[in-house]
Design a protein around this motif. Structure first.
Motif, mmCIF file in Angstrom:
data_model
loop_
_atom_site.group_PDB
_atom_site.id
_atom_site.type_symbol
_atom_site.label_atom_id
_atom_site.label_comp_id
_atom_site.label_asym_id
_atom_site.label_seq_id
_atom_site.Cartn_x
_atom_site.Cartn_y
_atom_site.Cartn_z
ATOM 1 N N CYS A 58 0.828 -1.204 0.000
ATOM 2 C CA CYS A 58 0.000 0.000 0.000
ATOM 3 C C CYS A 58 0.865 1.258 0.000
ATOM 4 O O CYS A 58 0.673 2.171 -0.815
ATOM 5 C CB CYS A 58 -0.910 0.016 1.223
ATOM 6 N N SER A 59 1.801 1.304 0.915
ATOM 7 C CA SER A 59 2.594 2.513 1.115
ATOM 8 C C SER A 59 3.433 2.865 -0.103
ATOM 9 O O SER A 59 3.507 4.027 -0.514
ATOM 10 C CB SER A 59 3.498 2.334 2.340
ATOM 11 N N HIS A 60 4.059 1.854 -0.707
ATOM 12 C CA HIS A 60 4.996 2.123 -1.794
ATOM 13 C C HIS A 60 4.378 1.947 -3.179
ATOM 14 O O HIS A 60 4.898 2.479 -4.162
ATOM 15 C CB HIS A 60 6.237 1.253 -1.623
ATOM 16 N N GLY A 61 3.269 1.219 -3.266
ATOM 17 C CA GLY A 61 2.564 1.097 -4.540
ATOM 18 C C GLY A 61 1.450 2.105 -4.697
ATOM 19 O O GLY A 61 0.924 2.293 -5.792
ATOM 20 N N LYS A 182 8.770 -4.078 -1.016
ATOM 21 C CA LYS A 182 8.848 -2.672 -1.425
ATOM 22 C C LYS A 182 9.179 -2.556 -2.906
ATOM 23 O O LYS A 182 8.574 -1.763 -3.631
ATOM 24 C CB LYS A 182 9.891 -1.940 -0.588
ATOM 25 N N ALA A 183 10.141 -3.341 -3.368
ATOM 26 C CA ALA A 183 10.514 -3.300 -4.781
ATOM 27 C C ALA A 183 9.355 -3.772 -5.653
ATOM 28 O O ALA A 183 9.086 -3.205 -6.723
ATOM 29 C CB ALA A 183 11.752 -4.159 -5.024
ATOM 30 N N PHE A 184 8.656 -4.824 -5.203
ATOM 31 C CA PHE A 184 7.504 -5.310 -5.956
ATOM 32 C C PHE A 184 6.421 -4.244 -6.040
ATOM 33 O O PHE A 184 5.817 -4.032 -7.095
ATOM 34 C CB PHE A 184 6.946 -6.572 -5.305
ATOM 35 N N ALA A 185 6.166 -3.556 -4.943
ATOM 36 C CA ALA A 185 5.146 -2.506 -4.922
ATOM 37 C C ALA A 185 5.467 -1.400 -5.919
ATOM 38 O O ALA A 185 4.593 -0.957 -6.686
ATOM 39 C CB ALA A 185 5.026 -1.932 -3.517
ATOM 40 N N ARG A 186 6.713 -0.957 -5.931
ATOM 41 C CA ARG A 186 7.076 0.130 -6.836
ATOM 42 C C ARG A 186 7.076 -0.312 -8.291
ATOM 43 O O ARG A 186 6.678 0.436 -9.186
ATOM 44 C CB ARG A 186 8.454 0.693 -6.455
ATOM 45 N N ALA A 187 7.510 -1.554 -8.549
ATOM 46 C CA ALA A 187 7.484 -2.069 -9.915
ATOM 47 C C ALA A 187 6.058 -2.228 -10.408
ATOM 48 O O ALA A 187 5.736 -1.902 -11.563
ATOM 49 C CB ALA A 187 8.226 -3.409 -9.984
ATOM 50 N N MET A 188 5.190 -2.717 -9.546
ATOM 51 C CA MET A 188 3.799 -2.888 -9.941
ATOM 52 C C MET A 188 3.128 -1.537 -10.170
ATOM 53 O O MET A 188 2.347 -1.376 -11.112
ATOM 54 C CB MET A 188 3.043 -3.678 -8.870
ATOM 55 N N ARG A 189 3.420 -0.584 -9.304
ATOM 56 C CA ARG A 189 2.882 0.769 -9.506
ATOM 57 C C ARG A 189 3.275 1.307 -10.877
ATOM 58 O O ARG A 189 2.456 1.875 -11.596
ATOM 59 C CB ARG A 189 3.396 1.678 -8.393
ATOM 60 N N MET A 190 4.539 1.141 -11.244
ATOM 61 C CA MET A 190 5.011 1.594 -12.550
ATOM 62 C C MET A 190 4.268 0.888 -13.676
ATOM 63 O O MET A 190 3.859 1.509 -14.666
ATOM 64 C CB MET A 190 6.520 1.324 -12.681
ATOM 65 N N ALA A 191 4.049 -0.416 -13.530
ATOM 66 C CA ALA A 191 3.454 -1.209 -14.600
ATOM 67 C C ALA A 191 1.987 -0.880 -14.836
ATOM 68 O O ALA A 191 1.517 -0.866 -15.978
ATOM 69 C CB ALA A 191 3.609 -2.699 -14.302
ATOM 70 N N VAL A 192 1.242 -0.628 -13.761
ATOM 71 C CA VAL A 192 -0.206 -0.435 -13.921
ATOM 72 C C VAL A 192 -0.604 1.018 -14.126
ATOM 73 O O VAL A 192 -1.770 1.305 -14.431
ATOM 74 C CB VAL A 192 -1.001 -1.011 -12.721
ATOM 75 N N GLU A 193 0.339 1.944 -13.993
ATOM 76 C CA GLU A 193 -0.001 3.340 -14.249
ATOM 77 C C GLU A 193 -0.360 3.526 -15.718
ATOM 78 O O GLU A 193 0.148 2.843 -16.610
ATOM 79 C CB GLU A 193 1.137 4.263 -13.832
#
Length: 209
Positions: A58-61, A182-193
């Protein structure tokens, strides 16, 4: 510019939220996810360390997550850990829909003290996990560290993503696992934007994912 903004708002509000429930003889899991959230997190799986890791998503994604889980943790955490990941994976797949307009790929390298974890992922529609963690202890608190891999196996299979996790450094089990989430959250955030340059297109030369 206003047309692009309106289209982005349409995609965000119409197709990026999902609720999924899964009930078996072993667990009862309810998940709600908003991919365009603010990082709001209301999770209670009965597994404190897993809850802590879900807070990282939640926090990082910047995803809003509501996850409520009841499971046979008196036996061990395996069934609940896996079924939370299955249900979350299904909710992510439902929220992202046909993947129209998303960037599709995401990557991030997250440091946490001595630990350094690299994650790369693809919302490809083809589930695959390449898992490269070497966690030195069997447990973090009461959490069996073997369950980290089981969590990502279930998540990948039901969200239908390709996920590569690499441990570049690290000797502390807690740091290694937390940096991974944390890395997964940020990578997923990038992918779904949403990619404003092709908001009406499926990000594939085949035209479908």
């Amino acid at each position: 510019m206003s047309v692009i903004t309106n289209n982005l708002e349409f995609i965000s509000h119409q197709s990026r939220v999902a609720s999924v429930s899964r009930t078996t003889k072993e667990t009862d899991i309810k998940v709600e996810v908003n991919l365009d959230g603010e990082g709001k997190c209301n999770v209670n799986t009965g597994i404190p360390f897993l809850d802590h890791m879900l807070h990282q998503l939640c926090s990082h994604g910047l995803f809003d997550l509501d996850i409520q889980g009841i499971g046979d943790i008196e036996i061990d955490d395996h069934h609940t850990n896996e079924d939370v990941a299955i249900t979350l994976g299904k909710a992510i797949a439902q929220a992202v829909g046909n993947r129209q307009g998303i960037h599709r790929f995401g990557h991030f390298v997250a440091p946490l003290d001595e630990a350094l974890i690299q994650v790369a992922l693809d919302f490809s529609g083809r589930p695959h996990l390449s898992y490269g963690l070497e966690i030195p202890t069997q447990r973090v608190g009461n959490y069996d560290t073997q369950l980290v891999r089981e969590f990502f196996v279930a998540l990948v299979n039901h969200s239908q993503i390709t996920l590569h996790i690499r441990q570049l450094d690290g000797i502390n089990s807690h740091h290694i696992i937390e940096a991974t989430f944390k890395a997964f959250a940020r990578a997923m955030r990038m992918a779904v934007e949403i990619d404003s340059r092709r908001i009406h297109e499926i990000p594939s030369s085949k035209g479908v994912l």
